[in-house]
Design a protein around this motif. Structure first.
Motif, PDB file in Angstrom:
ATOM      1  N   GLU A  65      84.575 -11.121  28.981  1.00 30.84           N
ATOM      2  CA  GLU A  65      83.967 -12.289  28.327  1.00 30.84           C
ATOM      3  C   GLU A  65      83.016 -13.017  29.274  1.00 30.84           C
ATOM      4  N   ILE A  66      83.466 -13.235  30.503  1.00 30.44           N
ATOM      5  CA  ILE A  66      82.632 -13.986  31.442  1.00 30.44           C
ATOM      6  C   ILE A  66      81.421 -13.165  31.859  1.00 30.44           C
ATOM      7  N   LEU A  67      81.601 -11.861  32.068  1.00 31.44           N
ATOM      8  CA  LEU A  67      80.460 -11.013  32.445  1.00 31.44           C
ATOM      9  C   LEU A  67      79.455 -10.911  31.303  1.00 31.44           C
ATOM     10  N   LYS A  68      79.939 -10.842  30.076  1.00 30.13           N
ATOM     11  CA  LYS A  68      79.046 -10.792  28.921  1.00 30.13           C
ATOM     12  C   LYS A  68      78.244 -12.091  28.804  1.00 30.13           C
ATOM     13  N   ALA A  69      78.907 -13.230  29.037  1.00 32.05           N
ATOM     14  CA  ALA A  69      78.210 -14.522  28.982  1.00 32.05           C
ATOM     15  C   ALA A  69      77.132 -14.604  30.057  1.00 32.05           C
ATOM     16  N   VAL A  70      77.456 -14.140  31.275  1.00 34.91           N
ATOM     17  CA  VAL A  70      76.476 -14.166  32.366  1.00 34.91           C
ATOM     18  C   VAL A  70      75.278 -13.292  32.015  1.00 34.91           C
ATOM     19  N   SER A  71      75.530 -12.071  31.570  1.00 33.98           N
ATOM     20  CA  SER A  71      74.400 -11.177  31.270  1.00 33.98           C
ATOM     21  C   SER A  71      73.589 -11.689  30.082  1.00 33.98           C
ATOM     22  N   SER A  72      74.230 -12.436  29.179  1.00 26.77           N
ATOM     23  CA  SER A  72      73.501 -12.938  28.007  1.00 26.77           C
ATOM     24  C   SER A  72      72.480 -14.017  28.364  1.00 26.77           C
TER      25      SER A  72
END
Length: 134
Positions: A113-120
């Protein structure tokens, strides 16, 4: 040059976890256990992303800091991610946050979740990697 992420959270163990996760992905990480009084402090760090807890200490200093970052011209376009357990407070503001492009990751969160938010919120090749995984 690696992407620089500033994480602001009042829990040292959460900061350690963020550092471990994000550095493991190749990001440069700076952390703070309190809201920075002066947005110039954030500006000096030159982050590519700021991950901010909504509640710092007993107050909602994260809201105030988010507002300061958006109102101060040198930091107004730095992507922000809210990471919080304050479900009710954020739910009331969720539409506004979405309109402003500020993703929210609710605690407890998982690494993806956190990695997806960062990449988004990052421009460029990281977005392509995320799109390819879908």
């Amino acid at each position: 040059m690696s992407t620089h992420i500033v994480v602001i959270n009042d829990d040292e163990s959460i900061l350690d976890l963020f550092r471990m996760i994000l550095e493991g992905e190749g990001y440069k990480v700076s952390t703070s256990v309190e809201a920075m009084e002066n947005v110039e402090d954030v500006e000096r760090l030159k982050p590519d992303v700021v991950i901010l807890d909504l509640k710092l200490g007993q107050q909602e200093e994260g809201w105030v800091m988010m507002q300061k970052l958006r109102m101060y011209p040198p930091t107004r376009f730095i992507p922000l991610i809210l990471c919080t357990a304050a479900l009710n407070e954020v739910r009331q503001q969720e539409d506004t946050l979405q309109d402003k492009g500020i993703p929210v990751v609710y605690k407890p969160f998982d690494i993806d979740e956190i990695l997806k938010a960062v990449s988004s919120v990052l421009p460029g090749p990281d977005k392509k990697k995320t799109a390819e995984k879908k």
